[in-house]
Design an enzyme around this catalytic site. Structure first.
Site, PDB file in Angstrom:
ATOM      1  N   LYS A   1      43.433  79.088  31.502  1.00  0.00           N
ATOM      2  CA  LYS A   1      42.491  79.855  32.370  1.00  0.00           C
ATOM      3  C   LYS A   1      42.335  81.340  31.629  1.00  0.00           C
ATOM      4  CE  LYS A   1      43.168  77.906  36.827  1.00  0.00           C
ATOM      5  NZ  LYS A   1      43.500  78.172  38.257  1.00  0.00           N
TER       6      LYS A   1
ATOM      7  N   ASP B   1      38.773  81.048  41.842  1.00  0.00           N
ATOM      8  CA  ASP B   1      40.069  80.960  42.393  1.00  0.00           C
ATOM      9  C   ASP B   1      40.236  82.400  43.309  1.00  0.00           C
ATOM     10  OD1 ASP B   1      41.017  78.826  41.232  1.00  0.00           O
ATOM     11  OD2 ASP B   1      41.809  79.620  39.609  1.00  0.00           O
TER      12      ASP B   1
END
Length: 275
Positions: free
Chosen positions: A70, A106
């Site tokens: 990420k 997220d």
């Protein structure tokens, strides 16, 4: 044909293909969602750039990104959406006219999950385990909800300290610190959040000792496979209010679906598809 997928390690048990493909069918879309598991394919982390370039050349509309890429994928982007800039991590990539645009779903996914799953949870003092890509997004979500004191705990102390410094600048009214594992005292905190991969099917165990969890704690685990990690089992056995990562994964997946496909999904329908 809309082609999408997920890049990461130990992801063969992921529910993302079902989530995205079933929602695509419900919307009348011809959509495929492929797993690019670097472990299963024998790829090194250094193969990330080549893999991303291959997806672009194959005409993918976009893809999701999970552990451990990420943050590593950020330099490969042509542009970063405000969500990725704020979170310091990318979990969704849209490919538009040959350009890679990084997003982060997220942060809102976790924020909305916490509000829905643990209404009224006290936010004076929260301990967060994990300061990686997911941890960065989760920490931003917690501070945006008004957490007054946030302790970051990560085996990589330099990473935890760096994230604490970034967050302290972004949220000057909050106290953000990095705490070494061997100096962690969970007793004064109200909440504990697990943003590490420990507890996943491929990484069993608990990120802190079970006796560090007390009945007065609430606990949020961002892992959703298995639905009940060892950490959640311990917490619930002690009477703690606790949530798993289902709310977060559905919330972030719905936003990612829209970013990648340009079509708005039904988040409740996506959640039912996991049942």
């Amino acid at each position: 044909m809309i082609r999408s997928g997920l890049l990461g390690r130990a992801i063969l048990a992921s529910s993302s293909p079902r989530l995205h493909e079933e929602e695509g069918r419900a919307l009348g879309l011809e959509l495929t969602y492929e797993l690019f598991d670097f472990t299963q394919r024998g790829l090194d982390d250094a193969d990330l750039a080549a893999t991303v370039a291959s997806l672009k050349d194959q005409g993918f509309a976009g893809f999701n990104v999970t552990y451990p890429f990420k943050q590593a994928i950020m330099p490969l982007m042509d542009d970063l959406a405000p969500s990725a800039q704020a979170a310091g991590a990318v979990n969704t990539v849209a490919i538009r006219d040959g350009r890679l645009i990084g997003h982060n779903t997220d942060m809102p996914g976790f924020r909305d999950s916490l509000l829905a799953g643990l209404p009224g949870a006290r936010l004076d003092h929260v301990i967060q385990l994990g300061a990686g890509g997911a941890g960065s997004a989760v920490a931003n979500a917690l501070l945006s909800l008004g957490v007054a004191r946030l302790e970051l705990v990560d085996p990589d102390s330099a990473r935890a300290q760096a994230l604490a410094g970034e967050l302290a600048e972004r949220y000057p009214d909050a106290q953000v610190t990095a705490t070494p594992h061997d100096r962690l005292d969970t007793a004064p905190a109200q909440g504990i959040v697990n943003a590490t991969p420990i507890g996943m099917a491929a990484k069993p165990g608990t990120p802190i000792p079970p006796d560090a969890i007390a009945p007065h704690h609430w606990l949020a685990d961002i892992i959703y496979f298995p639905l009940e990690t060892e950490l959640l089992r311990v917490a619930r056995s002690k009477g703690c209010r606790a949530i798993n990562g289902i709310g977060m994964v559905v919330g972030q997946a719905a936003l990612a679906f829209e970013i990648i496909t340009g079509h708005k999904p039904d988040a409740e329908r996506m959640k039912r598809s996991l049942g």
